[in-house]
Scaffold this motif. Structure first.
Motif, PDB file in Angstrom:
ATOM      1  N   MET A   1       0.857  -1.170   0.000  1.00  0.00           N
ATOM      2  CA  MET A   1       0.000   0.000   0.000  1.00  0.00           C
ATOM      3  C   MET A   1       0.904   1.234   0.000  1.00  0.00           C
ATOM      4  N   PRO A   2       0.691   2.173  -0.936  1.00  0.00           N
ATOM      5  CA  PRO A   2       1.535   3.369  -1.015  1.00  0.00           C
ATOM      6  C   PRO A   2       1.417   4.253   0.221  1.00  0.00           C
ATOM      7  N   ARG A   3       2.533   4.888   0.565  1.00  0.00           N
ATOM      8  CA  ARG A   3       2.573   5.856   1.668  1.00  0.00           C
ATOM      9  C   ARG A   3       2.733   7.240   1.044  1.00  0.00           C
ATOM     10  N   TYR A   4       1.729   8.081   1.241  1.00  0.00           N
ATOM     11  CA  TYR A   4       1.729   9.438   0.692  1.00  0.00           C
ATOM     12  C   TYR A   4       2.172  10.418   1.769  1.00  0.00           C
ATOM     13  N   GLN A   5       3.191  11.212   1.482  1.00  0.00           N
ATOM     14  CA  GLN A   5       3.630  12.266   2.385  1.00  0.00           C
ATOM     15  C   GLN A   5       2.983  13.560   1.927  1.00  0.00           C
ATOM     16  N   PHE A   6       2.596  14.404   2.886  1.00  0.00           N
ATOM     17  CA  PHE A   6       1.892  15.622   2.503  1.00  0.00           C
ATOM     18  C   PHE A   6       2.192  16.767   3.451  1.00  0.00           C
ATOM     19  N   SER A   7       1.926  17.975   2.965  1.00  0.00           N
ATOM     20  CA  SER A   7       1.853  19.174   3.794  1.00  0.00           C
ATOM     21  C   SER A   7       0.581  19.894   3.360  1.00  0.00           C
ATOM     22  N   ILE A   8      -0.092  20.487   4.333  1.00  0.00           N
ATOM     23  CA  ILE A   8      -1.387  21.109   4.055  1.00  0.00           C
ATOM     24  C   ILE A   8      -1.548  22.350   4.917  1.00  0.00           C
ATOM     25  N   GLY A   9      -2.246  23.359   4.374  1.00  0.00           N
ATOM     26  CA  GLY A   9      -2.561  24.547   5.150  1.00  0.00           C
ATOM     27  C   GLY A   9      -2.509  25.800   4.307  1.00  0.00           C
ATOM     28  N   SER A  10      -2.501  26.921   5.010  1.00  0.00           N
ATOM     29  CA  SER A  10      -2.431  28.228   4.362  1.00  0.00           C
ATOM     30  C   SER A  10      -0.977  28.685   4.361  1.00  0.00           C
ATOM     31  N   SER A  11      -0.737  29.879   3.865  1.00  0.00           N
ATOM     32  CA  SER A  11       0.633  30.399   3.849  1.00  0.00           C
ATOM     33  C   SER A  11       1.137  30.672   5.270  1.00  0.00           C
ATOM     34  N   VAL A  16       2.227  18.892   8.450  1.00  0.00           N
ATOM     35  CA  VAL A  16       2.819  17.829   7.645  1.00  0.00           C
ATOM     36  C   VAL A  16       2.406  16.482   8.204  1.00  0.00           C
ATOM     37  N   GLY A  17       2.428  15.470   7.347  1.00  0.00           N
ATOM     38  CA  GLY A  17       2.075  14.142   7.793  1.00  0.00           C
ATOM     39  C   GLY A  17       2.234  13.133   6.679  1.00  0.00           C
ATOM     40  N   ALA A  18       1.714  11.941   6.944  1.00  0.00           N
ATOM     41  CA  ALA A  18       1.756  10.863   5.961  1.00  0.00           C
ATOM     42  C   ALA A  18       0.513  10.006   6.152  1.00  0.00           C
ATOM     43  N   VAL A  19       0.084   9.368   5.073  1.00  0.00           N
ATOM     44  CA  VAL A  19      -1.078   8.490   5.115  1.00  0.00           C
ATOM     45  C   VAL A  19      -0.828   7.328   4.158  1.00  0.00           C
ATOM     46  N   GLN A  20      -1.246   6.124   4.569  1.00  0.00           N
ATOM     47  CA  GLN A  20      -1.185   4.967   3.688  1.00  0.00           C
ATOM     48  C   GLN A  20      -2.586   4.698   3.185  1.00  0.00           C
ATOM     49  N   SER A  21      -2.695   4.476   1.884  1.00  0.00           N
ATOM     50  CA  SER A  21      -4.006   4.304   1.282  1.00  0.00           C
ATOM     51  C   SER A  21      -3.895   3.452   0.023  1.00  0.00           C
ATOM     52  N   GLU A  22      -4.974   2.765  -0.294  1.00  0.00           N
ATOM     53  CA  GLU A  22      -5.020   1.941  -1.503  1.00  0.00           C
ATOM     54  C   GLU A  22      -4.936   2.779  -2.780  1.00  0.00           C
ATOM     55  N   SER A  23      -5.535   3.981  -2.754  1.00  0.00           N
ATOM     56  CA  SER A  23      -5.546   4.816  -3.951  1.00  0.00           C
ATOM     57  C   SER A  23      -5.265   6.272  -3.596  1.00  0.00           C
ATOM     58  N   GLU A  44       0.199  19.730  -0.728  1.00  0.00           N
ATOM     59  CA  GLU A  44       1.253  19.140  -1.537  1.00  0.00           C
ATOM     60  C   GLU A  44       1.339  17.690  -1.099  1.00  0.00           C
ATOM     61  N   ILE A  45       1.204  16.751  -2.037  1.00  0.00           N
ATOM     62  CA  ILE A  45       1.164  15.339  -1.699  1.00  0.00           C
ATOM     63  C   ILE A  45       1.932  14.536  -2.738  1.00  0.00           C
ATOM     64  N   VAL A  47       4.649  10.676  -3.298  1.00  0.00           N
ATOM     65  CA  VAL A  47       5.357   9.512  -2.782  1.00  0.00           C
ATOM     66  C   VAL A  47       6.845   9.761  -2.949  1.00  0.00           C
ATOM     67  N   ARG A  48       7.632   9.115  -2.106  1.00  0.00           N
ATOM     68  CA  ARG A  48       9.079   9.311  -2.117  1.00  0.00           C
ATOM     69  C   ARG A  48       9.643   9.055  -3.519  1.00  0.00           C
ATOM     70  N   GLY A  49      10.521   9.962  -3.939  1.00  0.00           N
ATOM     71  CA  GLY A  49      11.181   9.822  -5.227  1.00  0.00           C
ATOM     72  C   GLY A  49      10.524  10.565  -6.375  1.00  0.00           C
ATOM     73  N   PHE A  50       9.364  11.165  -6.127  1.00  0.00           N
ATOM     74  CA  PHE A  50       8.648  11.899  -7.173  1.00  0.00           C
ATOM     75  C   PHE A  50       8.263  13.282  -6.650  1.00  0.00           C
ATOM     76  N   PRO A  51       8.194  14.286  -7.533  1.00  0.00           N
ATOM     77  CA  PRO A  51       7.771  15.619  -7.077  1.00  0.00           C
ATOM     78  C   PRO A  51       6.315  15.590  -6.624  1.00  0.00           C
ATOM     79  N   PRO A  52       5.962  16.421  -5.653  1.00  0.00           N
ATOM     80  CA  PRO A  52       4.592  16.409  -5.142  1.00  0.00           C
ATOM     81  C   PRO A  52       3.598  17.042  -6.102  1.00  0.00           C
ATOM     82  N   ALA A  53       2.364  16.568  -6.021  1.00  0.00           N
ATOM     83  CA  ALA A  53       1.247  17.201  -6.728  1.00  0.00           C
ATOM     84  C   ALA A  53       0.708  18.300  -5.820  1.00  0.00           C
TER      85      ALA A  53
END
Length: 76
Positions: A1-11, A16-23, A44-45, A47-53
């Protein structure tokens, strides 16, 4: 199951955090629910090794609910 790293909020405040999810879509739903996302929040979300969306939390007139929309699309 992929582990998605993220940061969220306003300026001003970012979380920051991480979540594991099927999709990727499920990961966005979990983050929105657990992070108490508000209209205008940037996510910004990735997976390790790729730029965030990058997404912005907006109210959708079409769907009548809050949804994630791609943010800051640049021309190629």
């Amino acid at each position: 199951m992929p582990r998605y790293q993220f940061s969220i909020g306003s300026s001003d405040v970012r979380r920051v955090g991480a979540v594991q999810s099927e999709s990727f879509g499920d990961a966005l739903d979990v983050i929105a629910a657990q992070a108490d996302a508000e209209t205008g929040d940037l996510l910004e979300i990735g997976v390790r090794g790729f730029p965030p969306a990058r997404f912005q939390y907006v109210f959708s007139l079409d769907e009548g609910i809050q949804v994630w929309r791609a943010a800051y699309q640049r021309a190629a």
